[in-house]
Design an enzyme around this catalytic site. Structure first.
Site, PDB file in Angstrom:
ATOM      1  N   ARG B 291       0.874  -1.197  -0.058  1.00  0.00           N
ATOM      2  CA  ARG B 291       0.092  -0.102  -0.143  1.00  0.00           C
ATOM      3  C   ARG B 291       0.743   1.215   0.058  1.00  0.00           C
ATOM      4  O   ARG B 291       0.487   2.387  -0.665  1.00  0.00           O
ATOM      5  CB  ARG B 291      -1.036  -0.053   1.404  1.00  0.00           C
ATOM      6  CG  ARG B 291      -2.245  -1.154   0.923  1.00  0.00           C
ATOM      7  CD  ARG B 291      -2.936  -1.178   2.249  1.00  0.00           C
ATOM      8  NE  ARG B 291      -3.860  -2.157   1.647  1.00  0.00           N
ATOM      9  CZ  ARG B 291      -4.952  -2.405   2.758  1.00  0.00           C
ATOM     10  NH1 ARG B 291      -4.970  -1.999   4.012  1.00  0.00           N
ATOM     11  NH2 ARG B 291      -5.959  -3.303   2.578  1.00  0.00           N
ATOM     12  N   GLU B 379      -7.477  -1.134  16.296  1.00  0.00           N
ATOM     13  CA  GLU B 379      -6.937  -0.108  15.745  1.00  0.00           C
ATOM     14  C   GLU B 379      -6.543   1.109  16.884  1.00  0.00           C
ATOM     15  O   GLU B 379      -5.602   1.775  16.429  1.00  0.00           O
ATOM     16  CB  GLU B 379      -7.542   0.695  14.591  1.00  0.00           C
ATOM     17  CG  GLU B 379      -6.824   1.614  13.721  1.00  0.00           C
ATOM     18  CD  GLU B 379      -7.845   1.836  12.624  1.00  0.00           C
ATOM     19  OE1 GLU B 379      -8.788   1.308  12.258  1.00  0.00           O
ATOM     20  OE2 GLU B 379      -7.511   3.102  11.894  1.00  0.00           O
TER      21      GLU B 379
END
Lengths: 117, 561
Positions: B291, B379
């Protein structure tokens, strides 16, 4: 520039409802939810509308009546005309377009005294 | 008055009902704790988990031999030298276990005819390792399975529409929280033996993001203000091929990820040429570029004047026959058609979009923050993924870290019991119910915050741009005011926006401070004025709040245990 007009039910439960009309600039490829978010950012941040996932149709929270028909605000197209938005009729109203749609055992506990009461 | 606010008591308070929070609640309840699970949205509907489109990485070895140590090697490589090895190991080792447990909970992982779980190969992985649920339904399936388990546990009280505005800290120990009941517009007090922050990331701080409206960094700000530290805040992951044009409604902008896993597809510049090879990473019509590198290549190509018309890249599936598209994506093809998109005839435009935060609350391998009574999971935690997260690691991290946090929180609550210091709750309680001046439109201010971050704190950064962003954030802080606007009312989004802004501005400042200090380029943090990785920067930066100001420190990366 063409314009979409959102005619929106306002008010809390037990209050005589009123309607507010907001004009938003119309661009093809927008959803009704895009229009509602635009109203909040540019005109009236107090407008109550329930959503979490920002147009992915994943959270399924933005269900309301659009021109009298049940739909998700994120999947109904905004159109360059007047669109009538109302809260779901068969759920308890919280305010404006927001109703109590959580399962009863997942709702906040009933609270009587409001801060200024 | 605020003293009338209800006081709820619980062994374990879990803030956030995504994958991490739900798993933490289930695990804590299994170990005997009474749990209160809150979400600012509806339970299991908000947050990032429900939005996951496809891949979840776990070394199950159902396609080819695999082992968590191989998954760990790939995770550490993708993290560009900055992963906390203990957290990365936990993700990979416990990850395989929780994915198997989720299978027992009828998540419905896609399977071969012979019953083996299907695993696809995602960029950065050395072999097929990512499980999924068709079609584009991984997130909803994971949320549903967890929600069913949470309902079956008798000891989990689940309450939605609860915005936690502050943690309550007394004598350096977190004793619970103050929350705003959004449905009624009234504050609540919550006394807890242990508190788990599982509020997800910060991607809503950017104009173009793939997040839900919940992900504005509020958990990071809760932890900061309580006295915990944040780590790796400069590393915001941009998903390289977020949908850009033509406009679509009712579709997630990261939906092209599963298309690329299954069908490859071709990533092309404005001249319809493949281009990632110019940046050292050839694609050849396969989905192999990580990414950070793909985001770099697309952004550079656009800057060189070779972008697509809307300022991104083309993604083409024109070479894929319609029958193959339908076999792989069924009803999704009809939803695309409703948006006027026929993949057999036209390519779509894609561009990087804020997607995930590698940074977060600093924890140890037991999810403890170092602040007694406070844990974090998912997260909301920083450190496991270093400078760049591997595809498929987010849900795995949420579930694995959630399980650990639930276990530890139950033990902590059993050991320490519940305490409540009303004096420590007074100020947060007053703020949650305060009636401030009307002030500027908080929804508009939030948009201005997103603009400042998108313009100068995206994947490419410079000292001048970061200074500009810092000044814009300071100006917004000055306009925020001391209290939420107006008298509270039911479902008061302006009030919620005000609390989101208070949190989001502080967290945005943390990102800018850390990004300004890191004078090198690594993973998701690319400095145009400091190109290239500098081995001297193999360090993690941390931020904490001292005397009301953000303070930056740095330390060498932890050694593997």
């Amino acid at each position: 520039m063409s314009v979409a007009t959102l005619s929106i039910h306002r008010g809390i439960a037990g209050e005589a409802p009123r309607r507010d009309r907001f004009d938003v600039p119309f661009e093809p490829g927008q959803s009704v939810l895009d229009g509602l978010r635009r109203v909040r950012e540019t005109v009236d941040p107090s407008l109550a509308v329930r959503y979490a996932c920002l147009s992915a149709n994943a959270c399924k929270e933005c269900m309301m009546l659009v021109d009298g028909k049940v739909g998700y605000a994120c999947t109904v197209r905004l159109e360059a005309r007047e669109m009538r938005l109302d809260p779901l009729p068969n759920k308890p109203l919280l305010r404006d377009l927001v109703t109590a749609i959580a399962p009863p055992d997942e709702r906040p506990p009933k609270q009587v005294p409001a801060p200024d009461a | 008055m605020a003293e009338d606010a209800p006081l709820l008591r619980t062994d374990v308070l879990v803030i956030g009902a995504g994958g991490a929070g739900l798993y933490a609640a289930i695990e804590a309840a299994r170990r005997g704790a009474e749990v209160l699970l809150l979400d600012r949205s509806l339970i299991g509907r908000g947050g990032a988990t429900v939005m996951a489109q496809m891949t979840v990485a776990a070394a199950l070895g159902s396609e080819t031999e695999d082992d968590w140590t191989h998954h760990l090697r790939d995770t550490l490589a993708a993290g560009r030298g900055l992963c906390d090895p203990a957290l990365a190991r936990l993700l990979c080792e416990e990850g395989a276990e929780v994915i198997r447990e989720m299978d027992g909970w009828k998540t419905g992982w896609a399977r071969h005819a012979d019953g083996r779980i299907r695993q696809v190969q995602a960029p950065g992985h050395d072999r097929p390792r990512c499980v999924y649920v068709d079609f584009l339904s991984t997130g909803p399936a994971v949320s549903r399975a967890l929600r069913t388990q949470a309902q079956r546990q008798g000891r989990i009280r689940r309450v939605g529409e609860m915005l936690v505005t502050d943690l309550v800290v007394s004598d350096g120990r977190v004793q619970g929280a103050v929350a705003l009941d959004l449905a009624h517009g009234t504050p609540l007090r919550i006394a807890a033996g242990a508190t788990v922050v599982a509020t997800g990331g910060l991607t809503r701080l950017y104009r173009r993001n793939s997040a839900s409206s919940n992900m504005a960094g509020d958990g990071y700000a809760l932890a900061l203000r309580a006295g915990a530290a944040l780590i790796d805040m400069e590393f915001v992951q941009f998903f390289p091929i977020g949908h850009l044009a033509p406009r679509m409604i009712g579709m997630d902008p990261i939906m092209w990820d599963p298309f690329r896993y299954k069908l490859g597809g071709r990533l092309l510049n404005g001249a319809m040429e493949e281009f990632t090879d110019r940046y050292g990473t050839p694609e050849g019509g396969r989905y192999v570029v990580t990414r950070d590198l793909a985001t770099y290549a697309i952004t550079k190509e656009v800057a060189a004047g070779r972008g697509s018309p809307s300022g991104g890249a083309w993604l083409s599936f024109e070479h894929v026959p319609e029958a193959v598209l339908r076999e792989n994506f069924g009803p999704v093809i009809d939803r695309l058609a409703a948006n006027g998109i026929d993949l057999t005839r036209t390519p779509v435009e894609v561009a990087p979009i804020a997607h995930y935060h590698m940074g977060g609350i600093r924890v140890d391998a037991r999810m403890g923050t170092g602040l007694p009574g406070l844990l974090a999971a998912g997260e909301a935690v920083g450190g496991a993924n270093g400078a760049n997260r591997l595809s498929g690691n987010a849900i795995t991290e949420a579930l694995a870290f959630g399980r650990v946090a639930g276990r530890e929180a139950a033990a902590l609550a059993a050991q320490d019991g519940i305490a409540w210091d009303e004096a420590a709750a007074r100020a947060p309680l007053a703020l949650a119910g305060a009636t401030g001046p009307a002030g500027p439109n908080p929804a508009a201010l939030f948009r201005a915050l997103q603009d400042a971050m998108a313009d100068d704190v995206g994947p490419f950064r410079t000292a001048a741009g970061l200074a500009r962003a810092a000044a814009r954030l300071d100006a917004l802080v000055a306009r925020l005011g001391e209290a939420p606007p107006g008298a509270s009312m039911p479902y008061d989004l302006a009030r919620a926006d005000w609390f989101d802004l208070r949190a989001g501005l502080q967290v945005a400042q943390a990102v800018v401070i850390a990004a300004t200090a890191r004078t090198e380029s690594r993973g998701a943090h690319q400095r145009e004025d400091h190109p290239g990785l500098d081995p001297a920067w193999t360090r993690n930066q941390t931020l904490s709040l001292r005397d009301g100001r953000l303070r930056l420190d740095s330390q060498p990366v932890a050694e593997a245990a």
